[in-house]
Design a protein around this motif. Structure first.
Motif, PDB file in Angstrom:
ATOM      1  N   ASP A  86      43.592   7.718  87.369  1.00 18.05           N
ATOM      2  CA  ASP A  86      44.383   8.777  86.708  1.00 18.05           C
ATOM      3  C   ASP A  86      45.429   9.372  87.643  1.00 18.05           C
ATOM      4  OD1 ASP A  86      42.919   8.391  84.456  1.00 18.05           O
ATOM      5  OD2 ASP A  86      41.583  10.100  84.780  1.00 18.05           O
ATOM      6  N   SER A  87      45.076   9.481  88.926  1.00 14.44           N
ATOM      7  CA  SER A  87      46.019  10.094  89.872  1.00 14.44           C
ATOM      8  C   SER A  87      47.277   9.234  90.006  1.00 14.44           C
ATOM      9  CB  SER A  87      45.359  10.271  91.243  1.00 14.44           C
ATOM     10  OG  SER A  87      44.952   9.014  91.734  1.00 14.44           O
ATOM     11  N   VAL A  88      47.100   7.918  89.972  1.00 16.70           N
ATOM     12  CA  VAL A  88      48.266   7.018  90.058  1.00 16.70           C
ATOM     13  C   VAL A  88      49.104   7.145  88.789  1.00 16.70           C
ATOM     14  CG1 VAL A  88      49.027   4.604  90.187  1.00 16.70           C
ATOM     15  CG2 VAL A  88      47.135   5.404  91.636  1.00 16.70           C
ATOM     16  N   LEU A  89      48.418   7.194  87.653  1.00 16.79           N
ATOM     17  CA  LEU A  89      49.134   7.345  86.381  1.00 16.79           C
ATOM     18  C   LEU A  89      49.987   8.617  86.399  1.00 16.79           C
ATOM     19  CD1 LEU A  89      49.462   6.060  83.583  1.00 16.79           C
ATOM     20  CD2 LEU A  89      47.545   7.447  82.819  1.00 16.79           C
ATOM     21  N   ASP A  90      49.432   9.689  86.951  1.00 15.26           N
ATOM     22  CA  ASP A  90      50.201  10.944  87.023  1.00 15.26           C
ATOM     23  C   ASP A  90      51.422  10.803  87.923  1.00 15.26           C
ATOM     24  OD1 ASP A  90      48.730  12.364  85.230  1.00 15.26           O
ATOM     25  OD2 ASP A  90      47.303  13.117  86.737  1.00 15.26           O
ATOM     26  N   GLU A  91      51.272  10.030  88.993  1.00 21.33           N
ATOM     27  CA  GLU A  91      52.445   9.802  89.855  1.00 21.33           C
ATOM     28  C   GLU A  91      53.493   8.976  89.112  1.00 21.33           C
ATOM     29  OE1 GLU A  91      51.620   8.450  93.879  1.00 21.33           O
ATOM     30  OE2 GLU A  91      49.718   9.560  93.863  1.00 21.33           O
TER      31      GLU A  91
END
Ligand code: IPM
Ligand code: MN
Length: 358
Positions: free
Chosen positions: A56-61
């Motif tokens: 999810d953190s990558v998706l947010d980036e």
């Protein structure tokens, strides 16, 4: 300053993306724009190591980027579906990249398997709906592995999803300003609920575009027409599954996966550009696959970012390489290595515009 996420991915993805990035650097020098890259190691290797597909953190980036540049997703040691759904389709859906834009354009010097057809006949674009249809994962299994097993895989078509896709197709035909014709590709004779919605929406939206001609073809028939009369088409609009299928046919008539590229477009958000071909495990690391599909994807990205001159410069360079240098676009048959072809594109970009090409 453009912020560009780079996902080299699996197989030959990293080798072709490396060439695309060389071309990006050359284009930025020649056409004076600035960019910053963020690399992400998403793909089969990371999944096998950590069990993660797309955190999810990558998706947010990714949501905060100006564009995403993708190589290929798919690994021979990972069960089909996991990486595709977990990474590629998840990005398309979460970032609402509702258009999959796939140009089918034969450049002079590229061989098409269609006898008697040339660059003036093969130049159209497929607008594939990219977030609905059979790709939503709706459905399920019951009594799996027993003789009574039931599998249901539903296709979801929404008025909103269909309408925005059809509008995009009409706008694109106007912008191309060529044949000014949009062809709806469906299956109204069998899929009478889904393609009734598509057909009604197509007719209604079409009324707002009096300057654009409309046409309809069943998906099976269009496979024949794309081969027999590709010159009939300007913009083809279709659903996700049919779009997936007919764009592989489109890829081959424009010279194959060595040249075919596409964009996953969210007109109001973050878009992602990729070569249409997969990760080609058997050629990985050999330096034999064509980087021109990845470079064409880069060209589409530049055009989308508004760097029209740079996009044109890259396209011209690609056209020079295919008409003057490479012998074939098939893996191992180019007469050059992957990186030599990237170097040729870079050289032509620096040389600049040639009158009379394209
Ligand atoms: C494509 C591919 C994908 C698709 C796969 C890898 C999930 O075939 O981009 O056309 O079906 O959309
Ligand atoms: Mn496909």
């Amino acid at each position: 300053m453009y912020r560009i996420a780079v996902i080299p991915g699996d197989g030959t993805g990293p080798e072709v993306v490396a060439e695309g990035l060389k071309v990006l650097k050359a284009a930025s020098e020649k056409y004076h724009f600035k960019y910053q890259l963020e690399h992400y190691d998403l793909g089969g290797e990371r999944y096998l190591r950590t069990g993660e597909t797309l955190p999810d953190s990558v998706l947010d980036e990714l949501r905060r980027m100006d564009a995403i540049y993708l190589g290929a997703i798919g690994h021979p040691e990972v069960k089909p579906g996991i990486l595709e759904k977990g990474i590629l389709l998840r990005i398309r859906f979460e970032l609402d990249q509702y258009i999959n834009l796939r140009p089918v354009k034969l450049y002079p010097g590229v061989e098409t398997p269609l006898k008697d057809k040339g660059p003036e006949d093969i130049d159209f674009v497929v607008v594939r709906e990219n977030t609905e249809g059979a790709y939503t994962g709706a459905g399920g299994v019951f009594k799996k592995g027993t003789p009574d097993e039931i599998a249901i895989q539903e296709a979801i078509h929404t008025r909103k999803g269909v309408e925005r896709c059809i509008r995009f197709a009409f706008d694109l035909s106007r912008k191309r300003n060529k044949e000014k014709k949009v062809t709806l590709c469906g299956k109204t004779n069998v899929l009478t609920y889904a393609f009734d919605l598509w057909e009604r929406t197509f007719k209604e939206v079409g009324k707002e575009y009096e300057d654009i001609e409309t046409d309809y073809a069943h998906v099976d028939a269009i496979c024949m027409w794309m081969v027999k009369n590709p010159e009939w088409f300007d913009v083809i609009v279709t659903d996700n599954m049919f779009g997936d299928i007919i764009t592989d046919l489109g890829a081959i008539i424009q010279g194959g996966l060595g040249i075919a590229a596409g964009g996953n477009i969210n007109p109001n958000g973050v878009s992602m550009f990729e070569p249409i071909g997969g990760s080609a495990p058997k050629y990985t690391g050999k330096g034999v696959v064509s980087p021109l599909a990845a470079i064409s994807a880069l060209q589409m990205m530049l055009d989308h970012l508004g760097e029209r001159e740079a996009a044109r410069g890259v396209e011209e360079a690609i056209m020079k390489v295919v008409s003057r240098d490479v012998k074939s676009l098939s893996a191992g048959k180019m007469g050059y290595s992957t990186s030599e072809v990237g170097d040729l594109v870079v050289r032509y970009i620096h040389e600049g515009y040639t009158r009379g090409l394209g």
